[in-house]
Design a protein around this motif. Structure first.
Motif, PDB file in Angstrom:
ATOM      1  N   MET A  52       5.448 -12.563   6.841  1.00 29.13           N
ATOM      2  CA  MET A  52       4.871 -12.180   8.111  1.00 29.13           C
ATOM      3  C   MET A  52       3.961 -10.970   7.922  1.00 29.13           C
ATOM      4  SD  MET A  52       7.814 -12.555  10.988  1.00 29.13           S
ATOM      5  CE  MET A  52       9.226 -11.980  10.080  1.00 29.13           C
ATOM      6  N   TRP A  53       2.990 -10.894   8.729  1.00 28.58           N
ATOM      7  CA  TRP A  53       2.092  -9.755   8.768  1.00 28.58           C
ATOM      8  C   TRP A  53       2.646  -8.698   9.712  1.00 28.58           C
ATOM      9  CZ3 TRP A  53      -1.592  -9.039   5.406  1.00 28.58           C
ATOM     10  CH2 TRP A  53      -2.161 -10.140   4.771  1.00 28.58           C
ATOM     11  N   TYR A  54       2.486  -7.443   9.335  1.00 28.62           N
ATOM     12  CA  TYR A  54       2.946  -6.331  10.164  1.00 28.62           C
ATOM     13  C   TYR A  54       1.830  -5.322  10.326  1.00 28.62           C
ATOM     14  CZ  TYR A  54       7.652  -8.063   9.350  1.00 28.62           C
ATOM     15  OH  TYR A  54       8.781  -8.841   9.306  1.00 28.62           O
ATOM     16  N   ALA A  55       1.763  -4.725  11.505  1.00 28.90           N
ATOM     17  CA  ALA A  55       0.841  -3.621  11.784  1.00 28.90           C
ATOM     18  C   ALA A  55       1.687  -2.416  12.175  1.00 28.90           C
ATOM     19  CB  ALA A  55      -0.113  -3.987  12.914  1.00 28.90           C
ATOM     20  N   LEU A 101      -1.857   0.900   9.688  1.00 34.33           N
ATOM     21  CA  LEU A 101      -1.575   0.387   8.353  1.00 34.33           C
ATOM     22  C   LEU A 101      -1.052  -1.035   8.491  1.00 34.33           C
ATOM     23  CD1 LEU A 101       0.278   3.546   7.029  1.00 34.33           C
ATOM     24  CD2 LEU A 101      -2.094   2.913   6.621  1.00 34.33           C
ATOM     25  N   TYR A 102      -1.300  -1.851   7.467  1.00 35.35           N
ATOM     26  CA  TYR A 102      -0.911  -3.250   7.519  1.00 35.35           C
ATOM     27  C   TYR A 102      -0.137  -3.626   6.273  1.00 35.35           C
ATOM     28  CZ  TYR A 102      -4.505  -3.364  11.109  1.00 35.35           C
ATOM     29  OH  TYR A 102      -5.255  -3.112  12.228  1.00 35.35           O
ATOM     30  N   GLY A 103       0.731  -4.616   6.425  1.00 33.53           N
ATOM     31  CA  GLY A 103       1.476  -5.124   5.286  1.00 33.53           C
ATOM     32  C   GLY A 103       1.913  -6.551   5.497  1.00 33.53           C
ATOM     33  N   TRP A 104       2.298  -7.180   4.398  1.00 39.58           N
ATOM     34  CA  TRP A 104       2.777  -8.561   4.428  1.00 39.58           C
ATOM     35  C   TRP A 104       4.075  -8.643   3.634  1.00 39.58           C
ATOM     36  CZ3 TRP A 104       2.977 -13.394   6.056  1.00 39.58           C
ATOM     37  CH2 TRP A 104       3.540 -14.344   5.237  1.00 39.58           C
ATOM     38  N   TRP A 159      -0.361  -1.670   2.974  1.00 39.61           N
ATOM     39  CA  TRP A 159       0.726  -0.703   2.795  1.00 39.61           C
ATOM     40  C   TRP A 159       1.800  -1.285   1.885  1.00 39.61           C
ATOM     41  CZ3 TRP A 159       1.749   4.083   2.710  1.00 39.61           C
ATOM     42  CH2 TRP A 159       3.018   4.586   2.939  1.00 39.61           C
ATOM     43  N   PHE A 160       2.050  -2.575   2.003  1.00 38.33           N
ATOM     44  CA  PHE A 160       2.969  -3.287   1.124  1.00 38.33           C
ATOM     45  C   PHE A 160       2.592  -4.765   1.119  1.00 38.33           C
ATOM     46  CE2 PHE A 160       4.876  -3.006   5.322  1.00 38.33           C
ATOM     47  CZ  PHE A 160       5.194  -4.329   5.603  1.00 38.33           C
ATOM     48  N   ASP A 161       3.108  -5.497   0.126  1.00 40.64           N
ATOM     49  CA  ASP A 161       2.875  -6.931   0.062  1.00 40.64           C
ATOM     50  C   ASP A 161       4.166  -7.618  -0.374  1.00 40.64           C
ATOM     51  OD1 ASP A 161       3.059  -6.647  -2.710  1.00 40.64           O
ATOM     52  OD2 ASP A 161       0.900  -6.590  -2.971  1.00 40.64           O
ATOM     53  N   ASP A 162       4.089  -8.889  -0.664  1.00 43.79           N
ATOM     54  CA  ASP A 162       5.303  -9.644  -0.961  1.00 43.79           C
ATOM     55  C   ASP A 162       5.938  -9.252  -2.297  1.00 43.79           C
ATOM     56  OD1 ASP A 162       6.965 -11.307   0.459  1.00 43.79           O
ATOM     57  OD2 ASP A 162       6.318 -13.111  -0.564  1.00 43.79           O
ATOM     58  N   ASP A 163       5.240  -8.478  -3.108  1.00 47.15           N
ATOM     59  CA  ASP A 163       5.830  -7.972  -4.355  1.00 47.15           C
ATOM     60  C   ASP A 163       6.604  -6.678  -4.135  1.00 47.15           C
ATOM     61  OD1 ASP A 163       4.780 -10.068  -5.862  1.00 47.15           O
ATOM     62  OD2 ASP A 163       2.897  -9.000  -6.209  1.00 47.15           O
ATOM     63  N   THR A 164       6.515  -6.109  -2.951  1.00 48.34           N
ATOM     64  CA  THR A 164       7.202  -4.863  -2.635  1.00 48.34           C
ATOM     65  C   THR A 164       8.677  -5.147  -2.391  1.00 48.34           C
ATOM     66  OG1 THR A 164       5.177  -4.093  -1.581  1.00 48.34           O
ATOM     67  CG2 THR A 164       7.180  -2.846  -1.121  1.00 48.34           C
ATOM     68  N   ARG A 165       9.525  -4.280  -2.944  1.00 48.71           N
ATOM     69  CA  ARG A 165      10.978  -4.429  -2.786  1.00 48.71           C
ATOM     70  C   ARG A 165      11.523  -3.255  -1.994  1.00 48.71           C
ATOM     71  NH1 ARG A 165      11.698  -4.115  -8.963  1.00 48.71           N
ATOM     72  NH2 ARG A 165      11.300  -2.103  -8.108  1.00 48.71           N
ATOM     73  N   LEU A 166      12.718  -3.402  -1.479  1.00 46.53           N
ATOM     74  CA  LEU A 166      13.370  -2.313  -0.739  1.00 46.53           C
ATOM     75  C   LEU A 166      13.457  -1.048  -1.577  1.00 46.53           C
ATOM     76  CD1 LEU A 166      16.318  -4.058   1.111  1.00 46.53           C
ATOM     77  CD2 LEU A 166      14.358  -2.922   2.125  1.00 46.53           C
ATOM     78  N   GLU A 167      13.717  -1.200  -2.851  1.00 45.84           N
ATOM     79  CA  GLU A 167      13.849  -0.040  -3.744  1.00 45.84           C
ATOM     80  C   GLU A 167      12.572   0.806  -3.791  1.00 45.84           C
ATOM     81  OE1 GLU A 167      14.410  -3.332  -5.029  1.00 45.84           O
ATOM     82  OE2 GLU A 167      16.486  -3.186  -4.365  1.00 45.84           O
ATOM     83  N   ASP A 168      11.444   0.184  -3.516  1.00 46.30           N
ATOM     84  CA  ASP A 168      10.176   0.918  -3.538  1.00 46.30           C
ATOM     85  C   ASP A 168      10.099   1.965  -2.433  1.00 46.30           C
ATOM     86  OD1 ASP A 168       9.336  -0.645  -5.684  1.00 46.30           O
ATOM     87  OD2 ASP A 168       8.372  -2.116  -4.387  1.00 46.30           O
TER      88      ASP A 168
END
Length: 75
Positions: free
Chosen positions: A1-4, A13-16, A61-70
């Motif tokens: 999902m896309w987030y703003a 800022l935007y992320g997926w 700001w983040f994408d699908d490779d981003t993990r909670l640990e980041d």
């Protein structure tokens, strides 16, 4: 999902991600040291993301490779 993520007097800022927990962690990181002008999070549609050119942007700001640990150090 896309987030703003938006806050008064701050850039949007935007992320997926497919993991809503990542988006919530990102929001926590953005608001870590804020008491005023805190960021809010909104899910945006694929159509809106396309209109904004998000799939082609490299400044997410983040994408699908981003993990909670980041975000652990920022929350």
């Amino acid at each position: 999902m896309w987030y703003a993520f938006g806050a008064y007097n701050s850039p949007t800022l935007y992320g997926w991600t497919q993991d809503p927990a990542v988006a919530k962690a990102a929001l926590g990181g953005l608001n870590k040291d804020r008491e005023i002008n805190v960021y809010g999070m909104e899910v945006i549609s694929d159509e809106e993301a396309e209109r904004l050119g998000l799939p082609q942007r490299s400044d997410l700001w983040f994408d699908d490779d981003t993990r909670l640990e980041d975000f652990e150090d920022n929350c």
